[in-house]
Design a protein around this motif. Structure first.
Motif, PDB file in Angstrom:
ATOM      1  N   PRO A 297      12.514   4.415 -13.174  1.00 13.91           N
ATOM      2  CA  PRO A 297      14.014   3.691 -13.352  1.00 13.91           C
ATOM      3  C   PRO A 297      15.181   4.495 -14.201  1.00 13.91           C
ATOM      4  CG  PRO A 297      12.551   2.579 -14.787  1.00 13.91           C
ATOM      5  CD  PRO A 297      11.858   3.622 -14.149  1.00 13.91           C
ATOM      6  N   VAL A 298      16.146   4.861 -13.535  1.00 13.25           N
ATOM      7  CA  VAL A 298      16.985   5.529 -14.479  1.00 13.25           C
ATOM      8  C   VAL A 298      17.713   5.169 -15.539  1.00 13.25           C
ATOM      9  CG1 VAL A 298      19.083   4.897 -12.977  1.00 13.25           C
ATOM     10  CG2 VAL A 298      19.125   7.152 -13.940  1.00 13.25           C
ATOM     11  N   PHE A 299      17.527   3.719 -15.511  1.00 11.22           N
ATOM     12  CA  PHE A 299      18.327   2.893 -16.719  1.00 11.22           C
ATOM     13  C   PHE A 299      17.388   2.776 -18.017  1.00 11.22           C
ATOM     14  CE2 PHE A 299      20.162   0.958 -12.881  1.00 11.22           C
ATOM     15  CZ  PHE A 299      21.452   1.883 -13.094  1.00 11.22           C
ATOM     16  N   PHE A 300      15.835   2.832 -17.664  1.00 11.65           N
ATOM     17  CA  PHE A 300      14.896   2.929 -18.542  1.00 11.65           C
ATOM     18  C   PHE A 300      14.072   4.057 -19.006  1.00 11.65           C
ATOM     19  CE2 PHE A 300      16.115  -1.265 -16.976  1.00 11.65           C
ATOM     20  CZ  PHE A 300      16.276  -1.899 -18.397  1.00 11.65           C
ATOM     21  N   GLY A 301      14.694   5.080 -18.869  1.00 11.28           N
ATOM     22  CA  GLY A 301      14.056   6.213 -19.328  1.00 11.28           C
ATOM     23  C   GLY A 301      13.133   6.742 -18.455  1.00 11.28           C
ATOM     24  N   PHE A 302      13.102   6.646 -17.029  1.00 17.63           N
ATOM     25  CA  PHE A 302      12.317   6.833 -15.890  1.00 17.63           C
ATOM     26  C   PHE A 302      10.851   6.362 -16.264  1.00 17.63           C
ATOM     27  CE2 PHE A 302      15.761   9.918 -15.949  1.00 17.63           C
ATOM     28  CZ  PHE A 302      16.394   9.577 -14.660  1.00 17.63           C
ATOM     29  N   LYS A 303      10.606   5.318 -17.067  1.00 16.57           N
ATOM     30  CA  LYS A 303       9.392   4.822 -17.369  1.00 16.57           C
ATOM     31  C   LYS A 303       9.278   3.263 -16.947  1.00 16.57           C
ATOM     32  CE  LYS A 303       8.634   7.877 -21.417  1.00 16.57           C
ATOM     33  NZ  LYS A 303       8.243   7.790 -22.739  1.00 16.57           N
ATOM     34  N   GLY A 304       8.749   3.329 -15.379  1.00 12.13           N
ATOM     35  CA  GLY A 304       8.670   1.887 -15.028  1.00 12.13           C
ATOM     36  C   GLY A 304       7.259   1.187 -14.734  1.00 12.13           C
ATOM     37  N   GLY A 305       7.344   0.289 -14.032  1.00 17.08           N
ATOM     38  CA  GLY A 305       6.003  -0.326 -13.627  1.00 17.08           C
ATOM     39  C   GLY A 305       5.205   0.290 -12.422  1.00 17.08           C
ATOM     40  N   LYS A 306       4.201  -0.585 -11.966  1.00 19.83           N
ATOM     41  CA  LYS A 306       3.405   0.098 -10.838  1.00 19.83           C
ATOM     42  C   LYS A 306       3.937  -0.081  -9.536  1.00 19.83           C
ATOM     43  CE  LYS A 306      -0.646   0.141 -13.997  1.00 19.83           C
ATOM     44  NZ  LYS A 306      -1.738  -0.485 -14.360  1.00 19.83           N
ATOM     45  N   GLY A 307       4.713  -1.023  -9.324  1.00 18.22           N
ATOM     46  CA  GLY A 307       5.439  -1.315  -8.130  1.00 18.22           C
ATOM     47  C   GLY A 307       4.868  -2.226  -7.128  1.00 18.22           C
ATOM     48  N   VAL A 308       4.022  -2.920  -7.675  1.00 17.24           N
ATOM     49  CA  VAL A 308       3.020  -3.995  -6.588  1.00 17.24           C
ATOM     50  C   VAL A 308       4.129  -4.924  -6.175  1.00 17.24           C
ATOM     51  CG1 VAL A 308       1.334  -5.810  -6.421  1.00 17.24           C
ATOM     52  CG2 VAL A 308       1.202  -3.713  -7.766  1.00 17.24           C
ATOM     53  N   ALA A 309       5.166  -5.620  -7.013  1.00 14.68           N
ATOM     54  CA  ALA A 309       5.826  -6.647  -6.450  1.00 14.68           C
ATOM     55  C   ALA A 309       7.019  -6.322  -5.553  1.00 14.68           C
ATOM     56  CB  ALA A 309       6.563  -7.630  -7.590  1.00 14.68           C
ATOM     57  N   THR A 310       7.626  -4.954  -6.107  1.00 13.99           N
ATOM     58  CA  THR A 310       8.605  -4.447  -5.280  1.00 13.99           C
ATOM     59  C   THR A 310       8.199  -3.716  -3.857  1.00 13.99           C
ATOM     60  OG1 THR A 310       9.508  -3.616  -7.472  1.00 13.99           O
ATOM     61  CG2 THR A 310      10.375  -2.442  -5.530  1.00 13.99           C
ATOM     62  N   SER A 311       6.919  -3.390  -3.879  1.00 14.28           N
ATOM     63  CA  SER A 311       6.359  -2.932  -2.614  1.00 14.28           C
ATOM     64  C   SER A 311       6.188  -3.874  -1.689  1.00 14.28           C
ATOM     65  CB  SER A 311       5.085  -2.172  -2.692  1.00 14.28           C
ATOM     66  OG  SER A 311       4.287  -2.989  -3.456  1.00 14.28           O
ATOM     67  N   LEU A 312       5.969  -5.158  -2.231  1.00 14.08           N
ATOM     68  CA  LEU A 312       5.898  -6.494  -1.450  1.00 14.08           C
ATOM     69  C   LEU A 312       7.332  -6.929  -0.939  1.00 14.08           C
ATOM     70  CD1 LEU A 312       4.303  -8.838  -0.241  1.00 14.08           C
ATOM     71  CD2 LEU A 312       4.406 -10.032  -2.353  1.00 14.08           C
ATOM     72  N   GLY A 313       8.257  -6.720  -1.523  1.00 11.54           N
ATOM     73  CA  GLY A 313       9.529  -6.951  -1.282  1.00 11.54           C
ATOM     74  C   GLY A 313      10.027  -6.111  -0.037  1.00 11.54           C
TER      75      GLY A 313
END
Length: 198
Positions: free
Chosen positions: A98-114
């Protein structure tokens, strides 16, 4: 539409994906920063450990919508399969980096489901059903995610027969496996936490 799509829709999908639901929800509810507490992963599972079911449910919904909304928007605007696939991948990578959070994000499970639900409700439900079944049997969130992610490209191909969307699902699967490398090691040595365990 193609030029407009790749110049506007894909970057917008990345920016939407960059909104960290876990961090935002935790700040609003006065919870510890999920990036520095618990598993240090800004995702729904860590928020569940740190703040309970309500906070985790809101986080999960937010992360799913980040993947779903841009993909559905691309489809409604008449985007090709390639554009829809690129939009989904962009939203997913926004969550990971994430550009808004220092490029340190989550693992992406829920977003991939979406994203997969945006491709079609049938693919989304197939992946969700797989996650729920493995979670019910094993009580390990990461294991459920790994199995569901690995099967996602198969579901997309069998249900949609679209090469671009299947490739996008494969990219999501590879990234999810890579982001869960530490979890895989803990699963193998029996130290991965169970769902709901603090």
């Amino acid at each position: 539409m193609s030029t407009l799509g790749y110049s506007l829709i894909v970057p917008a999908a990345y920016l939407l994906g960059s909104l960290s639901s876990a961090v935002i929800v935790s700040r609003i509810l006065g919870l510890p920063d999920p990036r520095s507490e618990g598993s240090k992963n800004p995702g729904a599972t860590n928020v569940l450990r740190l703040g309970g079911k309500k906070a985790a449910a809101i986080t999960l919904l937010g992360d799913m919508l980040k993947g779903l909304i841009p993909v559905v928007a691309a489809q409604m605007l008449g985007g090709s399969g390639e554009l829809v696939a690129a939009t989904g991948v962009a939203a997913f990578f926004g969550h990971l980096y994430p550009v808004f959070f220092g490029f340190k994000g989550g693992k992406g499970v829920a977003t991939s489901l979406g994203v997969l639900a945006g491709f079609s409700w049938a693919t989304g439900l197939s992946v969700l059903a797989t996650w729920l079944l493995v979670a019910f049997l094993g009580r390990i969130s990461s294991l459920s995610a790994l199995v569901a992610a690995s099967l996602a490209p198969v579901f997309v191909w069998l249900l949609l027969k679209d090469i671009a969307l299947t490739l996008a699902a494969a990219i999501l699967a590879v990234m999810l496996l890579w982001r869960h490398s530490a979890n895989i090691k803990r699963i193998l040595n029996g130290t991965e936490p169970k769902i709901g365990k603090k």
